[in-house]
Design a protein around this motif. Sequence first.
Motif, mmCIF file in Angstrom:
data_model
loop_
_atom_site.group_PDB
_atom_site.id
_atom_site.type_symbol
_atom_site.label_atom_id
_atom_site.label_comp_id
_atom_site.label_asym_id
_atom_site.label_seq_id
_atom_site.Cartn_x
_atom_site.Cartn_y
_atom_site.Cartn_z
ATOM 1 N N THR A 446 15.544 37.338 36.790
ATOM 2 C CA THR A 446 16.255 36.568 37.819
ATOM 3 C C THR A 446 17.403 35.786 37.204
ATOM 4 O OG1 THR A 446 14.239 36.372 39.128
ATOM 5 C CG2 THR A 446 16.005 34.819 39.608
ATOM 6 N N SER A 447 17.146 35.166 36.054
ATOM 7 C CA SER A 447 18.181 34.399 35.380
ATOM 8 C C SER A 447 19.330 35.302 34.945
ATOM 9 C CB SER A 447 17.592 33.681 34.166
ATOM 10 O OG SER A 447 18.604 33.025 33.434
ATOM 11 N N GLN A 448 19.005 36.490 34.414
ATOM 12 C CA GLN A 448 20.038 37.425 33.996
ATOM 13 C C GLN A 448 20.899 37.863 35.179
ATOM 14 O OE1 GLN A 448 17.730 40.517 32.144
ATOM 15 N NE2 GLN A 448 17.810 39.573 30.114
ATOM 16 N N GLN A 449 20.253 38.139 36.301
ATOM 17 C CA GLN A 449 21.004 38.570 37.477
ATOM 18 C C GLN A 449 21.995 37.501 37.924
ATOM 19 O OE1 GLN A 449 18.640 40.295 40.554
ATOM 20 N NE2 GLN A 449 20.229 40.146 42.107
ATOM 21 N N LYS A 450 21.560 36.240 37.903
ATOM 22 C CA LYS A 450 22.447 35.150 38.296
ATOM 23 C C LYS A 450 23.625 35.037 37.336
ATOM 24 C CE LYS A 450 19.002 32.305 40.677
ATOM 25 N NZ LYS A 450 18.282 31.005 40.680
ATOM 26 N N ALA A 451 23.365 35.169 36.029
ATOM 27 C CA ALA A 451 24.432 35.064 35.037
ATOM 28 C C ALA A 451 25.431 36.206 35.184
ATOM 29 C CB ALA A 451 23.838 35.051 33.629
ATOM 30 N N ILE A 452 24.934 37.417 35.430
ATOM 31 C CA ILE A 452 25.821 38.576 35.586
ATOM 32 C C ILE A 452 26.652 38.445 36.861
ATOM 33 C CG2 ILE A 452 25.885 41.073 35.954
ATOM 34 C CD1 ILE A 452 23.364 41.224 34.170
ATOM 35 N N THR A 453 26.010 38.005 37.934
ATOM 36 C CA THR A 453 26.735 37.812 39.191
ATOM 37 C C THR A 453 27.850 36.788 39.010
ATOM 38 O OG1 THR A 453 24.742 38.333 40.464
ATOM 39 C CG2 THR A 453 26.503 37.175 41.620
ATOM 40 N N VAL A 495 24.534 39.429 29.006
ATOM 41 C CA VAL A 495 23.217 38.807 28.866
ATOM 42 C C VAL A 495 22.091 39.836 28.934
ATOM 43 C CG1 VAL A 495 23.979 36.596 29.797
ATOM 44 C CG2 VAL A 495 23.084 38.329 31.359
ATOM 45 N N ALA A 496 22.416 41.077 29.337
ATOM 46 C CA ALA A 496 21.376 42.114 29.434
ATOM 47 C C ALA A 496 21.910 43.471 29.008
ATOM 48 C CB ALA A 496 20.834 42.179 30.864
ATOM 49 N N GLY A 497 22.823 43.455 28.049
ATOM 50 C CA GLY A 497 23.362 44.710 27.540
ATOM 51 C C GLY A 497 24.404 45.363 28.434
ATOM 52 N N GLU A 498 24.918 44.645 29.428
ATOM 53 C CA GLU A 498 25.924 45.206 30.329
ATOM 54 C C GLU A 498 27.305 45.211 29.657
ATOM 55 O OE1 GLU A 498 25.948 40.768 31.224
ATOM 56 O OE2 GLU A 498 24.532 42.320 30.562
ATOM 57 N N ASP A 499 28.199 46.106 30.118
ATOM 58 C CA ASP A 499 29.542 46.244 29.551
ATOM 59 C C ASP A 499 30.572 45.956 30.629
ATOM 60 O OD1 ASP A 499 31.799 46.861 28.159
ATOM 61 O OD2 ASP A 499 31.468 49.028 28.126
ATOM 62 N N ASN A 508 41.468 46.610 47.753
ATOM 63 C CA ASN A 508 40.548 46.880 48.862
ATOM 64 C C ASN A 508 39.111 47.161 48.414
ATOM 65 O OD1 ASN A 508 42.670 46.637 50.777
ATOM 66 N ND2 ASN A 508 43.320 48.756 50.325
ATOM 67 N N ASP A 509 38.782 46.849 47.166
ATOM 68 C CA ASP A 509 37.407 47.098 46.701
ATOM 69 C C ASP A 509 36.424 46.196 47.458
ATOM 70 O OD1 ASP A 509 38.034 49.031 44.897
ATOM 71 O OD2 ASP A 509 38.100 47.700 43.156
ATOM 72 N N PRO A 510 35.317 46.758 47.987
ATOM 73 C CA PRO A 510 34.324 45.925 48.685
ATOM 74 C C PRO A 510 33.303 45.298 47.735
ATOM 75 C CG PRO A 510 33.707 48.226 48.885
ATOM 76 C CD PRO A 510 35.020 48.199 48.120
ATOM 77 N N VAL A 511 33.177 45.860 46.513
ATOM 78 C CA VAL A 511 32.115 45.395 45.629
ATOM 79 C C VAL A 511 32.488 45.670 44.178
ATOM 80 C CG1 VAL A 511 30.830 47.568 45.707
ATOM 81 C CG2 VAL A 511 29.614 45.446 45.213
ATOM 82 N N LEU A 512 32.019 44.795 43.285
ATOM 83 C CA LEU A 512 32.091 45.020 41.845
ATOM 84 C C LEU A 512 30.668 45.183 41.331
ATOM 85 C CD1 LEU A 512 34.694 42.437 40.441
ATOM 86 C CD2 LEU A 512 34.843 44.922 40.320
ATOM 87 N N SER A 513 30.476 46.017 40.319
ATOM 88 C CA SER A 513 29.120 46.205 39.796
ATOM 89 C C SER A 513 29.156 46.568 38.322
ATOM 90 C CB SER A 513 28.392 47.304 40.582
ATOM 91 O OG SER A 513 28.998 48.564 40.368
ATOM 92 N N VAL A 514 28.051 46.227 37.634
ATOM 93 C CA VAL A 514 27.832 46.651 36.250
ATOM 94 C C VAL A 514 26.387 47.103 36.126
ATOM 95 C CG1 VAL A 514 29.588 45.160 35.204
ATOM 96 C CG2 VAL A 514 27.257 44.300 35.531
ATOM 97 N N THR A 515 26.104 47.849 35.082
ATOM 98 C CA THR A 515 24.755 48.355 34.842
ATOM 99 C C THR A 515 24.214 47.751 33.555
ATOM 100 O OG1 THR A 515 25.303 50.442 35.927
ATOM 101 C CG2 THR A 515 23.341 50.420 34.530
ATOM 102 N N THR A 516 22.997 47.201 33.608
ATOM 103 C CA THR A 516 22.372 46.604 32.431
ATOM 104 C C THR A 516 21.784 47.678 31.530
ATOM 105 O OG1 THR A 516 20.230 46.358 33.522
ATOM 106 C CG2 THR A 516 21.804 44.554 33.780
ATOM 107 N N ALA A 517 21.366 47.265 30.358
ATOM 108 C CA ALA A 517 20.832 48.219 29.390
ATOM 109 C C ALA A 517 19.564 48.901 29.882
ATOM 110 C CB ALA A 517 20.563 47.522 28.062
#
Length: 526
Positions: A446-453, A495-499, A508-517
């Motif tokens: 949960t903490s990692q998700q908040k930091a990445i967001t 914080v979780a191996g994301e790049d 016009n992008d509706p969303v940004l995203s990254v993938t964790t390790a």
Amino acid sequence: MRVRMNTKLWRMGWVLLVVAAGCHKENKTAGTGPSQLALPGAVQLVPATEQSRHFEAVSRQLELGGTLYGYVDIDGDALKAAAGIKAMTNQIVATQPKLGMYLERDYAALFTELGFNDVKAIGFSSVAQAGGGFRNRTFFYTPDGRRGLLAIVGGPPAAFLNTHLAPADADFYSESEMDVPAVYAAIKSVVTQVGGAPAADAFEAKIKSAGAQAGISALDVIQGLKGRMTTVLRLDPEHNITLPGTAPFTVPAFSLLLDIDGIGQTVEGALAKLPVFAPSQEGTLHFYSLVVPLPIEGVQPVLVVDGSTLYVATTKQFLDECLHRKTGGLDQDPEFKRVLAAVGPEGNGLTYISPHFFARLHQIGELNPQLAPDTKRGLDFILQKLPSSKQPLITVRINQPDGILVRSFWDRSLKQDVAMVGFYNPVTVGLVAAMAIPAFNKVRATSQQKAITNNLRQFASGGQQFMLEKGVDHATYSDIVGTGPDNYVRPLVPVAGEDYTHLVIHLNDPVLSVTTADGRVIEFRL
């Protein structure tokens, strides 16, 4: 097991054991330690070179030769359990690499932080008394101090302070020292080790916010719970009360008082804001009584704040009886004084139960003949397990420099409770870890998700500003992130191996995203 000695050594050993048990001081007389005690014939204790190195320290606190004596050396067992868990998790990670970030932990350090490795040995003894009952002792040997979960037991022993509050006819009295802040600090430290500083911060924020709607912080309550908590209970010998509800239940009428140190000022602000309470004051006592009375005869709760102390009582009358008594308290009752003298007037925890307490509880089945058969059988089973003692029962916990000693006069020996000592064996330690680690990992995730967001939010804000100022329709990571004066966003820390370096934002992008390790996709909607 029972030990028999030749007459001379028996006398010498017995005198030393009595002195040690009464004074808790190490006897330095040469040649009279437990290693010198002999059984009939050639059987005797093993040589000192082969003895458990904690045996003598534990035995000095016990009574040998009664109906029960036991000693268990568990030095290092918790660390062995940690090594076993580590080996098991290594096998899991070998087949499921994505679980590595959750399971690869220094379990030995975690168990040490929680205090699992502080108890080096446990001893217990029981002696049958001529007048009935048993004299019991249990000793948890902690020569290097107590930390983590064990820190809750408090500090050095002291005289019991609140026995004067209880009336002489009190049926249950308990006074116990507690240090909840020390336990909280240990748990937070473990969360930090498992999930890092962000997880610890999220954990503490959640504790702080708990109770916010009532105008109180659970963290403030935890930090205040360092002192003594006292419970006084008296059961009416004749009158009963019926608890309302869909299935009314009759119990002995009772009067109850709780005395909790350290949290009075913390909770008073919340009490003053709650409309269900009517405030009043008598001297230094701040009263909070229910505006709408409870539909239970003899139970009209009142909460009272006196400085840092919080009192909770079933009625104001019982509170007044306890607080303003000048004579005739439990501390002056001859029977209470007799049993307390047998276990010692000082300690960190005291529990006293009168014979009348159990006698009244055994009547609950007769008071509720209307219960359904299944409920009746369950109640009878519970009541059958209660003692039927004809004399008071008492237990005292004493914190010592090298351990925790529990002395009691009870209706039974410790033989029935030996299995409870197993709470400290490696299997149980493993079960505790199995329950705790997923909880910590959930907080960590949960903490990692908040930091990445938050990182994605910063990138989106900087990108939109860049596109607006440059008049372009997209922005890359290198366009807006850096340490220079012209950069819009400071470097984003994974914080979780994301790049983040591949990120590109369009108008016009509706969303940004990254993938964790470990394969989680974290999104931020624009």
